[in-house]
Enzyme design. Structure first.
Site, PDB file in Angstrom:
ATOM      1  N   ASP A  13       3.421   4.077  -1.875  1.00  0.00           N
ATOM      2  CA  ASP A  13       3.035   3.420  -3.131  1.00  0.00           C
ATOM      3  C   ASP A  13       3.602   4.165  -4.332  1.00  0.00           C
ATOM      4  O   ASP A  13       4.056   3.542  -5.300  1.00  0.00           O
ATOM      5  CB  ASP A  13       1.503   3.360  -3.256  1.00  0.00           C
ATOM      6  CG  ASP A  13       0.893   2.438  -2.219  1.00  0.00           C
ATOM      7  OD1 ASP A  13       1.645   1.882  -1.402  1.00  0.00           O
ATOM      8  OD2 ASP A  13      -0.343   2.282  -2.220  1.00  0.00           O
ATOM      9  N   ALA A  81      -3.408  11.942  -1.374  1.00  0.00           N
ATOM     10  CA  ALA A  81      -4.545  11.832  -0.464  1.00  0.00           C
ATOM     11  C   ALA A  81      -4.151  12.271   0.942  1.00  0.00           C
ATOM     12  O   ALA A  81      -2.975  12.293   1.285  1.00  0.00           O
ATOM     13  CB  ALA A  81      -5.041  10.381  -0.399  1.00  0.00           C
ATOM     14  N   GLN A  82      -5.158  12.617   1.708  1.00  0.00           N
ATOM     15  CA  GLN A  82      -4.991  12.674   3.167  1.00  0.00           C
ATOM     16  C   GLN A  82      -5.239  11.231   3.570  1.00  0.00           C
ATOM     17  O   GLN A  82      -6.374  10.778   3.627  1.00  0.00           O
ATOM     18  CB  GLN A  82      -6.013  13.662   3.756  1.00  0.00           C
ATOM     19  CG  GLN A  82      -5.795  14.022   5.217  1.00  0.00           C
ATOM     20  CD  GLN A  82      -5.787  12.838   6.150  1.00  0.00           C
ATOM     21  OE1 GLN A  82      -4.722  12.257   6.444  1.00  0.00           O
ATOM     22  NE2 GLN A  82      -6.952  12.449   6.621  1.00  0.00           N
ATOM     23  N   THR A 124      -9.855   1.785  -1.436  1.00  0.00           N
ATOM     24  CA  THR A 124      -9.413   1.226  -0.155  1.00  0.00           C
ATOM     25  C   THR A 124     -10.378   0.233   0.477  1.00  0.00           C
ATOM     26  O   THR A 124     -11.604   0.381   0.343  1.00  0.00           O
ATOM     27  CB  THR A 124      -9.161   2.377   0.847  1.00  0.00           C
ATOM     28  OG1 THR A 124      -9.019   1.837   2.165  1.00  0.00           O
ATOM     29  CG2 THR A 124     -10.319   3.355   0.879  1.00  0.00           C
ATOM     30  N   GLU A 126     -11.047   0.230   3.415  1.00  0.00           N
ATOM     31  CA  GLU A 126     -11.813   0.967   4.426  1.00  0.00           C
ATOM     32  C   GLU A 126     -13.255   1.212   3.978  1.00  0.00           C
ATOM     33  O   GLU A 126     -14.129   1.447   4.800  1.00  0.00           O
ATOM     34  CB  GLU A 126     -11.138   2.302   4.734  1.00  0.00           C
ATOM     35  CG  GLU A 126      -9.836   2.178   5.521  1.00  0.00           C
ATOM     36  CD  GLU A 126     -10.037   1.824   6.987  1.00  0.00           C
ATOM     37  OE1 GLU A 126     -10.973   2.359   7.602  1.00  0.00           O
ATOM     38  OE2 GLU A 126      -9.276   1.001   7.507  1.00  0.00           O
ATOM     39  N   TYR A 148     -12.424   9.509   6.423  1.00  0.00           N
ATOM     40  CA  TYR A 148     -11.506   9.050   5.367  1.00  0.00           C
ATOM     41  C   TYR A 148     -12.237   8.111   4.414  1.00  0.00           C
ATOM     42  O   TYR A 148     -12.223   8.282   3.191  1.00  0.00           O
ATOM     43  CB  TYR A 148     -10.304   8.345   6.001  1.00  0.00           C
ATOM     44  CG  TYR A 148      -9.448   7.591   5.007  1.00  0.00           C
ATOM     45  CD1 TYR A 148      -8.472   8.248   4.270  1.00  0.00           C
ATOM     46  CD2 TYR A 148      -9.624   6.217   4.795  1.00  0.00           C
ATOM     47  CE1 TYR A 148      -7.694   7.566   3.348  1.00  0.00           C
ATOM     48  CE2 TYR A 148      -8.854   5.524   3.878  1.00  0.00           C
ATOM     49  CZ  TYR A 148      -7.888   6.197   3.155  1.00  0.00           C
ATOM     50  OH  TYR A 148      -7.128   5.512   2.241  1.00  0.00           O
ATOM     51  N   LYS A 152     -13.263   8.511   0.432  1.00  0.00           N
ATOM     52  CA  LYS A 152     -12.770   7.566  -0.573  1.00  0.00           C
ATOM     53  C   LYS A 152     -13.921   6.871  -1.301  1.00  0.00           C
ATOM     54  O   LYS A 152     -13.768   6.417  -2.435  1.00  0.00           O
ATOM     55  CB  LYS A 152     -11.858   6.533   0.097  1.00  0.00           C
ATOM     56  CG  LYS A 152     -10.461   7.070   0.419  1.00  0.00           C
ATOM     57  CD  LYS A 152      -9.619   7.113  -0.854  1.00  0.00           C
ATOM     58  CE  LYS A 152      -8.160   7.373  -0.573  1.00  0.00           C
ATOM     59  NZ  LYS A 152      -7.327   7.237  -1.775  1.00  0.00           N
ATOM     60  N   HIS A 178      -1.423  -2.404   2.947  1.00  0.00           N
ATOM     61  CA  HIS A 178      -0.170  -2.866   2.357  1.00  0.00           C
ATOM     62  C   HIS A 178       0.949  -2.034   2.952  1.00  0.00           C
ATOM     63  O   HIS A 178       0.882  -0.811   2.983  1.00  0.00           O
ATOM     64  CB  HIS A 178      -0.211  -2.833   0.831  1.00  0.00           C
ATOM     65  CG  HIS A 178      -0.784  -1.576   0.272  1.00  0.00           C
ATOM     66  ND1 HIS A 178      -2.090  -1.209   0.435  1.00  0.00           N
ATOM     67  CD2 HIS A 178      -0.214  -0.585  -0.447  1.00  0.00           C
ATOM     68  CE1 HIS A 178      -2.304  -0.049  -0.156  1.00  0.00           C
ATOM     69  NE2 HIS A 178      -1.164   0.355  -0.685  1.00  0.00           N
ATOM     70  N   ARG A 183       6.532   2.689   4.576  1.00  0.00           N
ATOM     71  CA  ARG A 183       5.302   3.176   5.174  1.00  0.00           C
ATOM     72  C   ARG A 183       5.609   4.402   6.023  1.00  0.00           C
ATOM     73  O   ARG A 183       6.692   4.491   6.621  1.00  0.00           O
ATOM     74  CB  ARG A 183       4.791   2.054   6.072  1.00  0.00           C
ATOM     75  CG  ARG A 183       3.329   1.839   6.294  1.00  0.00           C
ATOM     76  CD  ARG A 183       2.401   2.221   5.288  1.00  0.00           C
ATOM     77  NE  ARG A 183       1.109   1.546   5.445  1.00  0.00           N
ATOM     78  CZ  ARG A 183      -0.004   1.998   4.898  1.00  0.00           C
ATOM     79  NH1 ARG A 183       0.001   3.094   4.194  1.00  0.00           N
ATOM     80  NH2 ARG A 183      -1.130   1.330   5.032  1.00  0.00           N
TER      81      ARG A 183
END
Ligand code: GDP
Length: 342
Positions: A13, A81-82, A124, A126, A148, A152, A178, A183
Site C-alpha cells: 500500500d 505494521a507486523q 482492517t 480482521e 493481529y 489492530k 486488497h 503483495r
C-alpha cells in the site's frame, strides 16, 4: 506543495500510495525498516529514489518525534505494521508493540509535534473476525480472532479517541483484503499467483496451502490507496470501509489463478487429503498442509463500502477474475524477465 509522510512506504500500500501522491505533486517522505526489503516495488512502479527516506520506527518514540519535527507533514499515512495474521499467533507481543503501542507512540507524537496534520490509520476487516457472514459496515461490532486483529483493534479505537478527545483529523480506513502483484508472497493470493505462473513454466511441481474454505472480499490494492487519500481530503475526519462487497473462497482464487495460467484444476479428496489436480495430465498441483492453517481463522469477510461510495465517491472497479488474472500475468512476466506494470 503538500508534504506526506508514509510509514511502511515500501510495502504494497505504501508503494502504491507513494506513486499516487508523487503523481499529485506531493513531496513524499517514507519510513521503513532498514535494508532493501520492498525496494523492488519502487523499481517496478518507476518511482525508485523519488521518496525521501526518513528514519522512523514505531518501536521508538524519539525518532518518531524527530521525524515529525523535521518533515512537518500535512498528511500522515500509517502502514507500518507486523501485517501477517498467521505470524501474529507466534509473535503476539511484537505484533502488539508495533501495531498497537506503536500507533500510540505515533498519535501522541502527532498530538504534540504536528496536531494540524491529517492522519490515516490502516485499519482492517480482521477486526470483524467472527461476526458472522453478513456484509459488515461501519456500525458492525468487532470480534477479533487473532493477536493481529486484537492489536489492530487497539489502534483503531485509539485513532477514534485522538479524533474525539484531542480533535485530531484522524481516520481509520477499515480495509478488506486488497491484493496486487505487489503483495508480499506470504499472503495467499500472491503465493498462489506466483505458484500458478511457475507451474505453468515448469519451474515448480506443486504448492501447499491451508484453509481452502476461507471466504474473503478481495479487491485491487491500487484502487484502495485512492480511497485512503480521499479520506484525508474531506471537511471532517471519519472512518470508512473499503471493500468490493463480493466474497470468494481461497479455493475459487486457486481455480481462477490456475485457469489464468492455462491450467484447469479438479478437486479430489477431502480435508487435509484434498488435492487440486491438473485435469489434463492428472498431476497434483495443489496440496493442503496443516502448516498453513491458523489456530483460529476468520471464516468469512465481506464488506459494505456504501459510505465510502456516497461520501468519498470511491468505488472498486477491478473484479475478482480480473484481479487473479492480472496477478498471474505479472508473475509470468517476472519469470520471463519482462517489465511488469503493477
Ligand atoms: P489475511 O486475510 O490478511 O490473513 O490474508 P492472507 O492472504 O494471509 O489469508 C487469507 C485467507 O487465506 C486466510 O483465511 C488464510 O487462512 C487462508 N489461507 C489458506 N491457505 C493459505 C496459505 O497458504 N497462506 C496464507 N497466507 N493464507 C492461506
Amino acid at each position: 506543495m503538500k508534504k506526506a509522510l508514509i510509514t511502511g512506504y515500501r510495502g504494497q500500500d505504501g508503494s502504491y500510495l507513494s506513486q499516487l501522491l508523487l503523481a499529485k505533486g506531493y513531496d513524499v517522505y517514507g519510513a521503513d525498516r532498514a535494508g532493501d526489503t520492498g525496494l523492488w516495488r519502487m523499481r517496478e512502479l518507476g518511482i525508485e529514489g523519488k521518496v525521501k527516506e526518513v528514519s522512523l520506527d514505531l518501536l521508538e518514540s524519539t525518532n518518531i518525534n524527530y521525524a515529525l519535527a523535521k518533515v512537518k507533514p500535512d498528511e500522515i499515512y500509517n502502514f507500518a505494521a507486523q501485517s501477517f495474521v498467521g505470524i501474529s499467533f507466534d509473535q503476539p507481543v511484537l505484533t502488539a508493540e508495533i501495531n498497537a503501542v506503536g500507533v500510540a507512540r505515533l498519535l501522541e507524537g502527532v498530538r504534540q509535534a504536528r496536531p494540524q496534520a491529517r492522519f490515516f490509520q490502516a485499519s482492517t476487516a480482521e477486526l470483524f473476525g467472527s461476526m458472522g457472514s453478513a456484509q459488515k459496515n461501519e456500525t458492525t461490532d468487532f470480534h477479533p480472532r487473532s493477536p493481529y486483529a486484537v492489536s489492530k483493534l487497539y489502534a483503531h479505537w485509539l485513532t477514534v479517541n485522538y479524533r474525539q478527545a484531542h480533535g485530531l483529523y484522524a481516520c481509520n480506513g477499515i480495509l478488506f483484503n486488497h491484493e496486487s502483484p505487489l503483495r508480499g508472497e506470504e499472503f495467499v493470493t500472491r503465493k498462489i499467483a506466483a505458484a500458478a505462473a511457475r507451474i505453468k513454466k515448469g519451474q515448480l511441481e506443486k504448492v501447499a496451502v491451508g484453509n481452502l474454505d476461507a471466504l474473503r472480499d478481495w479487491g485491487y490494492a491500487r484502487e484502495y490507496v485512492e480511497g485512503m487519500w480521499l479520506m484525508l481530503q474531506q471537511p471532517k475526519a471519519d472512518d470508512y470501509i473499503l471493500a468490493t462487497g463480493e466474497t470468494h473462497s481461497v479455493r475459487e482464487f486457486i481455480e481462477t489463478a490456475f485457469a489464468a495460467a492455462g491450467i484447469k484444476l479438479e478437486w479430489k479428496g477431502r480435508g487435509l487429503a484434498e488435492k487440486g489436480v491438473d485435469a489434463k495430465n492428472g498431476k497434483v498441483r495443489v496440496e493442503v498442509s496443516k502448516a498453513f492453517y491458523r489456530p483460529a481463522d476468520v471464516k468469512e469477510l465481506v464488506g459494505d463500502a456504501n459510505k465510502a461510495r456516497k461520501l468519498l465517491g470511491w468505488a472498486p472497479k477491478t473484479k475478482f477474475n480480473d484481479l487473479a488474472a492480472l496477478m498471474v500475468d505479472a508473475e509470468t512476466k517476472r519469470l520471463e524477465g519482462k517489465k511488469v506494470k503493477p
